[in-house]
Design an enzyme around this catalytic site. Structure first.
Site, short mmCIF file in Angstrom:
data_model
loop_
_atom_site.label_atom_id
_atom_site.label_comp_id
_atom_site.label_asym_id
_atom_site.label_seq_id
_atom_site.Cartn_x
_atom_site.Cartn_y
_atom_site.Cartn_z
N ARG A 106 0.83 -1.22 0.00
CA ARG A 106 0.00 0.00 0.00
C ARG A 106 0.86 1.26 0.00
O ARG A 106 0.54 2.24 -0.67
CB ARG A 106 -0.85 0.07 1.29
N TYR A 212 -0.98 -13.20 -1.63
CA TYR A 212 -0.22 -12.83 -2.83
C TYR A 212 1.11 -12.18 -2.47
O TYR A 212 1.28 -11.67 -1.36
CB TYR A 212 -1.03 -11.93 -3.77
N ASP A 293 -13.93 6.10 -0.24
CA ASP A 293 -14.64 5.44 0.87
C ASP A 293 -15.66 6.34 1.55
O ASP A 293 -16.62 5.86 2.14
CB ASP A 293 -13.64 4.97 1.93
P1 FAD Z 1 -8.40 6.46 2.86
O1 FAD Z 1 -7.33 5.76 2.10
O2 FAD Z 1 -8.90 5.85 4.11
O3 FAD Z 1 -7.88 7.92 3.13
C1 FAD Z 1 -8.60 8.85 3.92
C2 FAD Z 1 -7.62 9.88 4.44
O4 FAD Z 1 -8.36 10.94 5.04
C3 FAD Z 1 -6.70 9.32 5.50
O5 FAD Z 1 -5.36 9.66 5.20
C4 FAD Z 1 -7.18 10.00 6.78
O6 FAD Z 1 -6.16 10.20 7.73
C5 FAD Z 1 -7.72 11.31 6.24
N1 FAD Z 1 -8.73 11.95 7.10
C6 FAD Z 1 -9.78 11.36 7.71
N2 FAD Z 1 -10.49 12.25 8.41
C7 FAD Z 1 -9.88 13.46 8.23
C8 FAD Z 1 -10.13 14.78 8.71
N3 FAD Z 1 -11.17 15.06 9.51
N4 FAD Z 1 -9.31 15.78 8.31
C9 FAD Z 1 -8.25 15.54 7.49
N5 FAD Z 1 -7.94 14.29 7.04
C10 FAD Z 1 -8.75 13.27 7.39
N6 FAD Z 1 -8.92 -1.63 -2.18
C11 FAD Z 1 -8.43 -2.00 -3.39
O7 FAD Z 1 -8.68 -1.33 -4.39
N7 FAD Z 1 -7.65 -3.12 -3.51
C12 FAD Z 1 -7.35 -3.92 -2.44
O8 FAD Z 1 -6.64 -4.94 -2.59
C13 FAD Z 1 -7.86 -3.56 -1.15
N8 FAD Z 1 -7.60 -4.31 -0.05
C14 FAD Z 1 -8.10 -3.92 1.16
C15 FAD Z 1 -7.84 -4.71 2.31
C16 FAD Z 1 -8.32 -4.33 3.55
C17 FAD Z 1 -8.05 -5.17 4.78
C18 FAD Z 1 -9.10 -3.15 3.67
C19 FAD Z 1 -9.65 -2.73 5.00
C20 FAD Z 1 -9.37 -2.37 2.55
C21 FAD Z 1 -8.88 -2.75 1.30
N9 FAD Z 1 -9.13 -1.99 0.16
C22 FAD Z 1 -8.66 -2.36 -1.07
C23 FAD Z 1 -9.94 -0.76 0.26
C24 FAD Z 1 -9.08 0.48 0.33
O9 FAD Z 1 -8.15 0.38 1.38
C25 FAD Z 1 -9.95 1.72 0.55
O10 FAD Z 1 -11.10 1.65 -0.23
C26 FAD Z 1 -9.15 2.98 0.18
O11 FAD Z 1 -8.07 3.14 1.07
C27 FAD Z 1 -10.07 4.19 0.20
O12 FAD Z 1 -9.33 5.34 -0.14
P2 FAD Z 1 -9.80 6.77 0.38
O13 FAD Z 1 -8.79 7.73 -0.15
O14 FAD Z 1 -11.23 6.98 0.07
O15 FAD Z 1 -9.69 6.67 1.95
#
Ligand code: FAD
Length: 382
Positions: A106, A212, A293
């Site tokens: 990651r 993997y 997310d």
């Molecule tokens: P995030 O990556 O969670 O980023 C959100 C960011 O916002 C974080 O850095 C956080 O600190 C910040 N934040 C939160 N609140 C605030 C605030 N109030 N102020 C400022 N900053 C804030 N997806 C895949 O595509 N392939 C995979 O193989 C896969 N495997 C996974 C395995 C597991 C066990 C899990 C749990 C998830 C997996 N996922 C996978 C899903 C993937 O991890 C998430 O969907 C992805 O990280 C979402 O990205 P995002 O940018 O929306 O959120």
């Protein structure tokens, strides 16, 4: 007349936040990213990037970098957890969907996305505390008392999104009593055992495990599980919660020897509470919109959470480019109308955990989707 450069504030520097910062800069927006963390840590987890997200990453300019470090599995391999029988195998050459299928750490994906952004647009230690929309501007207030303004705000703040709480209402997770154990560890601990050239999902009766390699050199491997867990255990998703490797091994003691070889070699593990959620009623309010997310949280069973966040990034930038930064609210509605049907279907299939368990159901709508070329006036393929 030259148009004013529009400013966009992105809340959250995760996969979706960095991806959308990159795509918006490509189409000429002034982007600032606000992240609550004080630094980027190396969370022990792998991530699969399927061809649908690799196409976006190609457009962002990080494909070559990732190819050099990531593992390219021969196939999606699905096996019965006890007999080892192959339930479904889908070879994944680049030619199948026009992009590679790569598995990586990651942190390597995160670093690749950060590498295309200037350091000075990412503001760490900025925890969003509130938003205020007035006269075509949005003011962001942070926990440290500081403020910032922008023409629009993108909430890429993940599964515990404050931006979502503000514009849609409080989160309503569904608890089904399941957790994901996960671990990244050195392949040399396996005593010469090779997990093979594929990403393998081992399907048991009420649990599974996905295994993997995450480096091109096969120097590290990763697994992630889904297994029942007592309801008393913590109920908030967390990347830092530790698991007990003895309990983990016991949960998989009836699985195939190949799986037990991996778990016996694994020195340590983490666990994540798997919660489920229904699609949201809407993704935007005025000049504030959700991405990743925060908009469509899903169980990890299809490996599409980050992938769909990255797809969102390409589509949102295209929608904003088409209105030349003017009708921002309209661009947000068009983005949602295109994206939501697709992500809602993926949320539902992920929840059912039925993807590629067997049979020969079509996979092209998922992996063949091209966020750069898709017709934005129609719902995305599903
Ligand atoms: P995030 O990556 O969670 O980023 C959100 C960011 O916002 C974080 O850095 C956080 O600190 C910040 N934040 C939160 N609140 C605030 C605030 N109030 N102020 C400022 N900053 C804030 N997806 C895949 O595509 N392939 C995979 O193989 C896969 N495997 C996974 C395995 C597991 C066990 C899990 C749990 C998830 C997996 N996922 C996978 C899903 C993937 O991890 C998430 O969907 C992805 O990280 C979402 O990205 P995002 O940018 O929306 O959120």
């Amino acid at each position: 007349m030259t148009r004013k450069t529009r400013s966009i504030a992105v809340v959250g520097a995760g996969m979706g936040g960095l991806a959308v910062a990159a795509t918006l800069r490509q189409v000429g927006f002034d982007v600032q990213v606000y992240e609550q963390a004080t630094r980027f840590g190396r969370i022990g987890a792998g991530i699969q990037m399927m061809p649908n997200s690799m196409k976006v990453l190609r457009g962002i300019g990080v494909e070559e970098r990732l190819r050099k470090i990531a593992f390219a599995p021969y196939s999606h391999l699905n096996r019965d957890a006890y007999s080892g029988e192959v339930l479904r195998e889908l070879p994944m050459p680049d030619t199948l969907y026009g992009a590679p299928y790569l598995c990586m750490h990651r942190a390597d994906l995160h670093e690749a996305l950060a590498s295309v952004l200037p350091d000075d647009i990412i503001h760490l230690n900025k925890k969003l505390a509130g938003l205020d929309q007035k006269s075509g501007q949005v003011t962001l207030s942070f926990a440290d008392g500081s403020k910032a303004t922008a023409d629009a705000v993108i909430g890429a703040d993940g599964v515990h999104s404050l931006v979502r709480d503000i514009i849609v209402g409080p989160d309503v997770p569904i608890h089904k009593g399941r957790i994901a154990y996960r671990a990244v560890f050195d392949a040399s601990l396996m005593g010469g055992f090779d997990i093979g050239p594929s990403r393998t999902k081992w399907w048991g009766k009420d649990r599974h495990i996905v295994i993997y390699y995450i480096t091109r050199a096969k120097s590290e491997l990763y697994f992630v599980t889904s297994v029942p867990e007592s309801a008393e255990w913590m109920t908030k998703e967390s990347w830092s919660a530790k698991g007990d490797v003895t309990e983990l091994r016991a949960a998989y003691e009836t699985f195939h020897q190949d799986v037990r070889n991996v778990l016996n070699a694994c020195p340590d593990c983490h666990k994540w509470a798997i919660l489920e959620r229904e699609p949201l009623p809407h993704w935007s309010d005025g000049r504030v919109v959700l991405l990743g997310d925060s908009a469509h949280p899903m169980t990890p069973y299809m490996a599409q959470g980050a992938a769909t966040s990255i797809e969102d990034a390409a589509v949102l930038a295209r929608c904003l480019k088409d209105v030349d930064g003017d009708d921002i609210e309209g661009a947000f509605k068009r983005y949602e109308a295109h994206r939501k049907p697709r992500t809602s279907v993926i949320q539902a299939i992920s929840s059912a955990n039925s993807w590629m368990q067997g049979g020969d159901a079509d996979t092209s709508w998922l992996y063949g989707y091209d966020a750069w070329g898709a017709d934005l006036d129609r719902p995305a393929s599903n």
